[in-house]
Design an enzyme around this catalytic site. Sequence first.
Site, mmCIF file in Angstrom:
data_model
loop_
_atom_site.group_PDB
_atom_site.id
_atom_site.type_symbol
_atom_site.label_atom_id
_atom_site.label_comp_id
_atom_site.label_asym_id
_atom_site.label_seq_id
_atom_site.Cartn_x
_atom_site.Cartn_y
_atom_site.Cartn_z
ATOM 1 N N CYS A 150 -2.773 -2.379 8.010
ATOM 2 C CA CYS A 150 -2.109 -1.296 8.920
ATOM 3 C C CYS A 150 -1.933 -1.547 10.223
ATOM 4 O O CYS A 150 -0.574 -1.250 10.694
ATOM 5 C CB CYS A 150 -3.080 0.000 8.783
ATOM 6 S SG CYS A 150 -3.598 0.586 7.492
ATOM 7 N N CYS B 37 0.797 -1.389 -0.033
ATOM 8 C CA CYS B 37 0.062 -0.086 -0.122
ATOM 9 C C CYS B 37 0.762 1.152 -0.078
ATOM 10 O O CYS B 37 0.093 2.413 -0.277
ATOM 11 C CB CYS B 37 -0.880 0.064 1.262
ATOM 12 S SG CYS B 37 -0.279 -0.063 2.884
#
Length: 324
Positions: A130, A54
Amino acid sequence: MAKNDLIGGALWDAYSKKVSERMDNPTHLGVLTQKDADAKNAKLIVADYGAESCGDAVRLYWLVDENDVIIDAKFKSFGCGTAIASSDMMVELCLNKKVQDAVKITNIDVEKALRDEPNTPAVPGQKMHCSVMAYDVIKKAAGLYLGKNAEDFEDEIIVCECARVSLSTIKEVIKLNDLKSVEEITQYTKAGAFCKSCVRPGGHEKREYYLVDILADVRAEMDAAALKEKADNAAILAFKDMTTVQKVKLIDKTIDENIRPMLMMDGGDMEILDIKDTSDGFTDVYIRYMGACNGCASAATGTLFAIENVLQERIDSNIRVMPI
């Protein structure tokens, strides 16, 4: 209201209030310097980690005292709001812990700490990576402090990074519970429940292991083992020709190896009360459920069928199981 507004609202609702608050007002955002370390007679550790999938990155700062305790910590995050919130919580979980204990903090710990309600995920599945990034930067910092590689803290091959589920765990759960679908693997382990890149090729991130392949390989091993066991049993003595004592021993052995572990995982158990050969060629096995299995709704349906199916496949197709 436009359709896009509805979609945006639904996505926003998928984030916990704690995540939203830490996105906008992170508690531990900042920098620590050598001057800060000298003032507290501590060692400064600076670790960087970036997620290729990402483009997000995080920098972690630790001040570690002479007793290996993290007495202060800050972070800088270059990425989305979820990365900021996860990094902020990660730092909070590290504070006042020994480095050796901080490295045990997982991405699941970070995500759970961000939940408003214990059983409601803090972020959408596609954002679980994340918290994985926060977990990985802890390993990097601990490795720098202890003089190890970050990989040294990972004892298992991790198939699902989001839920930190290992290859050995997935294989064991498939065997113990006779799982036949990827959906069942997800139900039992949470692997594949979030970003889904570990389910099959073609996801947002290339993986070395995929659940579809693991399932196929383990099922093939199980089928081969079952055929061998059945052949071995037939070579010794046909089930119908065994004495009652021999039948009890074989059935009990099969239950111990293939059924009891599954029941005990849910707090239950079972025992054989009697075995009777019927005039129409069947062998009826009378059992009694124990523990959580006693009175369970599936004891007369799903669980019973699973027990009977295992005994029929591995011993003899004319076995019937009768719960008492």
